[in-house]
Design an enzyme around this catalytic site. Structure first.
Site, PDB file in Angstrom:
ATOM      1  N   LYS A  92      20.273 -94.733   7.363  1.00 32.09           N
ATOM      2  CA  LYS A  92      19.963 -94.264   8.720  1.00 32.09           C
ATOM      3  C   LYS A  92      18.832 -93.244   8.664  1.00 32.09           C
ATOM      4  O   LYS A  92      18.671 -92.564   7.650  1.00 32.09           O
ATOM      5  CB  LYS A  92      21.194 -93.564   9.312  1.00 32.09           C
ATOM      6  CG  LYS A  92      22.299 -94.482   9.769  1.00 32.09           C
ATOM      7  CD  LYS A  92      23.405 -93.679  10.433  1.00 32.09           C
ATOM      8  CE  LYS A  92      24.559 -94.564  10.874  1.00 32.09           C
ATOM      9  NZ  LYS A  92      24.207 -95.559  11.884  1.00 32.09           N
ATOM     10  N   ARG A 110      32.652-102.963  10.988  1.00 29.09           N
ATOM     11  CA  ARG A 110      33.259-104.292  11.128  1.00 29.09           C
ATOM     12  C   ARG A 110      33.733-104.819   9.774  1.00 29.09           C
ATOM     13  O   ARG A 110      34.706-105.563   9.701  1.00 29.09           O
ATOM     14  CB  ARG A 110      32.267-105.247  11.807  1.00 29.09           C
ATOM     15  CG  ARG A 110      30.983-105.461  11.045  1.00 29.09           C
ATOM     16  CD  ARG A 110      29.848-105.965  11.927  1.00 29.09           C
ATOM     17  NE  ARG A 110      29.301-104.913  12.782  1.00 29.09           N
ATOM     18  CZ  ARG A 110      28.333-105.097  13.662  1.00 29.09           C
ATOM     19  NH1 ARG A 110      27.800-106.294  13.816  1.00 29.09           N
ATOM     20  NH2 ARG A 110      27.903-104.096  14.401  1.00 29.09           N
TER      21      ARG A 110
HETATM   22  N1  BES Z   1      28.726 -95.701  13.162  1.00 29.46           N
HETATM   23  C1  BES Z   1      27.668 -96.478  13.657  1.00 29.46           C
HETATM   24  C2  BES Z   1      27.649 -96.586  15.175  1.00 29.46           C
HETATM   25  C3  BES Z   1      27.473 -95.303  15.945  1.00 29.46           C
HETATM   26  C4  BES Z   1      26.225 -94.926  16.400  1.00 29.46           C
HETATM   27  C5  BES Z   1      28.561 -94.506  16.250  1.00 29.46           C
HETATM   28  C6  BES Z   1      26.080 -93.749  17.118  1.00 29.46           C
HETATM   29  C7  BES Z   1      28.422 -93.324  16.990  1.00 29.46           C
HETATM   30  C8  BES Z   1      27.174 -92.956  17.417  1.00 29.46           C
HETATM   31  C9  BES Z   1      27.762 -97.908  13.083  1.00 29.46           C
HETATM   32  O1  BES Z   1      28.299 -98.009  11.827  1.00 29.46           O
HETATM   33  C10 BES Z   1      26.368 -98.434  12.996  1.00 29.46           C
HETATM   34  O2  BES Z   1      25.615 -97.924  12.252  1.00 29.46           O
HETATM   35  N2  BES Z   1      26.095 -99.478  13.768  1.00 29.46           N
HETATM   36  C11 BES Z   1      24.817-100.101  13.767  1.00 29.46           C
HETATM   37  C12 BES Z   1      25.013-101.592  13.695  1.00 29.46           C
HETATM   38  C13 BES Z   1      23.753-102.364  13.471  1.00 29.46           C
HETATM   39  C14 BES Z   1      23.203-102.099  12.089  1.00 29.46           C
HETATM   40  C15 BES Z   1      24.055-103.845  13.645  1.00 29.46           C
HETATM   41  C16 BES Z   1      24.100 -99.702  15.050  1.00 29.46           C
HETATM   42  O3  BES Z   1      24.756 -99.625  16.086  1.00 29.46           O
HETATM   43  O4  BES Z   1      22.921 -99.429  14.989  1.00 29.46           O
HETATM   44 MN    MN Z   2      26.837 -97.755  10.298  1.00 32.12          MN
END
Ligand code: BES
Ligand code: MN
Ligand code: ZN
Length: 498
Positions: A278, A352
């Site tokens: 990230k 997931r």
């Molecule tokens: N934990 C994150 C989602 C999230 C984002 C929670 C902001 C709380 C606040 C999750 O694991 C994630 O990174 N999701 C990705 C999925 C994508 C790579 C398909 C996302 O939402 O960008």
């Molecule tokens: Mn994530």
């Protein structure tokens, strides 16, 4: 905190302030306010006139007056809007607003007069819960400038109500409020303190104190069970994964034979994204990526103490998602517990992957209804902001029940669709499925239909709480930080299905 319920004469209560609900456009000629106005020597009428206090929801006004010794000398008027719109959840907002308003002014004892005509036990429960949750703050690690003011004496007055119903309502409210704060405490913990092992420890300690069964599956056990999907997330971390399993069994069950509700939570104690790292900005927020899991543990705590008459099992997949020389790479293929193969195209879509094995495990343990909770997608924040939790699933009745229970406790849900068209978008070229959908399309749905692949026969609903788990703004009745969302909805659902 001392607490007590009375059924009249609130002006005689031995507290510093009276907090009262005022309906929109209620005149001081209304009998209730007329009497209060007399006590204050006409100051309340003055507020209505001079300050243009109308009783709109959220309006507040404080009146100070000379009172006899040991009697309240302030009245806090709190607008609650139109009488016909004043439902039980609004009593919670009222109570929380009173607490935060009064504590800010160093007033630590008050009598609350909610003037709700709803069931007195429910009014007492929601008021008490909110008195507890509204005091929650995130300053645990401050050594200075801590907010140490707490309510010392809370009195609830519901005119003419049954004293026993009020008392048991206060007790239930205390359980719910403290369970929500228990969850919120875990969510607020930084990841160097609350790693999967610590999360499991806290669950175990809670289980011991409340009489729940608790089993912690370690890495070796998970390997044996074939949880290759979950383990592919934790493999990059120095912190070992834990699967936390909590079981509640009623003394005498009123549920249908063979039926078992499972609540399942994403417990990512920190989500760096893994090799699909990230960006730095905002990454600190990913300490609360375990909120789904924390919600399961807090809800199980409340269940253990409220003792409903149906069995419930809680499953938390607790892991840390880190990049390292051992971490899963984009393109890797892993095999989940149910035998399905997954092409991991983005290691940041890890929630997931762990839920896949967690829901399969819940069903293997006998679950016939599964509700999973997860801070799963950023996409849900784009879609619904911080006001609605997304709900998706394979059973419309279950989804309707969740939405309805949410309304009754003041938590909002919005349904998003699933279906074969969306499921097609997670087909992989080289494995059964991949862990992301079509680029920039329906990210929240892609997450849900992925989890659905690991549900066999159970009724299933998925709650994406990425937007609702954490409050960025202070509200009159609630501070910043973890919200404890979904706990009240789940408890309501369990209460109704007894
Ligand atoms: N934990 C994150 C989602 C999230 C984002 C929670 C902001 C709380 C606040 C999750 O694991 C994630 O990174 N999701 C990705 C999925 C994508 C790579 C398909 C996302 O939402 O960008
Ligand atoms: Mn994530
Ligand atoms: Zn995550």
């Amino acid at each position: 905190m001392k607490s007590q319920a009375i059924t009249g004469n609130f002006q005689e209560a031995n507290v510093d302030a009276i907090a009262v609900a005022v309906f929109k456009d209620e005149k001081t000629t209304a009998p209730f306010l007329k009497e209060l106005d007399k006590t204050t020597g006409g100051l309340i009428a003055g507020i209505f006139k001079d300050e243009d206090f109308k009783g709109d929801a959220g309006e507040t006004a404080l009146v100070r007056f000379a009172a006899g010794k040991g009697k309240p000398s302030r009245v806090l008027l709190i607008g609650v809007g139109k009488k016909e719109d004043y439902k039980v959840p609004a009593v919670g907002v009222l109570a929380g607003t009173a607490v935060r308003f009064l504590l800010k002014r160093n007033i630590t004892s008050f009598v609350l007069v909610p003037r709700s005509e709803a069931d007195a036990g429910e009014v007492a429960q929601v008021a008490m819960q909110s008195v507890i949750t509204s005091q929650y703050g995130v300053d645990k690690y401050k050594t200075k400038d801590k907010n140490e003011k707490v309510v010392e004496n809370f009195v609830l007055c519901v005119d003419g109500a049954d004293a026993g119903a009020l008392k048991s309502g206060l007790n239930r409210g205390e359980i719910v409020g403290e369970s929500m704060n228990f969850t919120r405490d875990m969510c607020n913990e930084p990841a160097n303190i609350l790693h999967p092992t610590e999360m499991a420890k806290r669950a175990e300690k809670m289980a011991k104190e409340t009489g729940l069964k608790c089993e912690i599956l370690d890495e070796a056990k998970m390997k044996k069970l074939g949880m290759g999907s979950l383990l592919s997330v934790s493999i990059g971390s120095e912190q070992p994964p834990k699967m936390i399993v909590l079981k509640y069994e009623p003394k005498k069950s009123t549920g249908k034979k063979g039926e078992l509700l499972a609540i399942v939570g994403k417990g990512v104690c920190f989500d760096t994204g893994g090799i699909s790292l990230k960006p730095a900005e905002g990454m600190d927020a990913m300490k609360h990526d375990m909120t789904g899991g924390g919600t399961v543990i807090g809800t199980m705590r409340a269940i253990a103490l409220l003792k409903p008459s149906i069995p419930v099992i809680g499953v938390v997949a607790a892991v840390e998602n880190m990049p390292s020389g051992k971490a899963t790479r984009p393109g890797d293929v892993v095999t989940a517990m149910n035998g399905k193969t997954i092409e991991v195209l983005n290691t940041d879509a890890e929630g997931r992957l762990i839920l896949a094995d967690a829901v399969a495990y819940a069903e293997k343990e006998g679950a016939t209804t599964i509700v999973d909770m997860a801070t799963l997608t950023g996409a849900v924040i784009i879609a619904l902001g911080d006001l609605n939790t997304a709900v998706l699933g394979n059973d419309q009745d279950l989804i309707n029940t969740i939405i309805e229970c949410g309304k009754e406790v003041g938590e909002d849900y919005w349904q998003l669709p699933v279906g074969p068209g969306y499921s097609r978008q997670i087909k992989s070229d080289i494995a059964d499925i991949k862990n992301i959908g079509a680029p920039r399309k329906a990210g929240t749905i892609a997450g849900a239909v992925f989890i659905q692949e690991f549900v066999d026969k159970a009724k299933w609903a998925h709650l994406d709480i990425a937007g609702t788990a954490w409050a960025d703004d202070i509200k009159p009745h609630q501070g910043k930080g973890p919200t404890g969302v979904c706990i009240r909805t789940l408890l309501r659902m369990i209460e109704k299905s007894q």
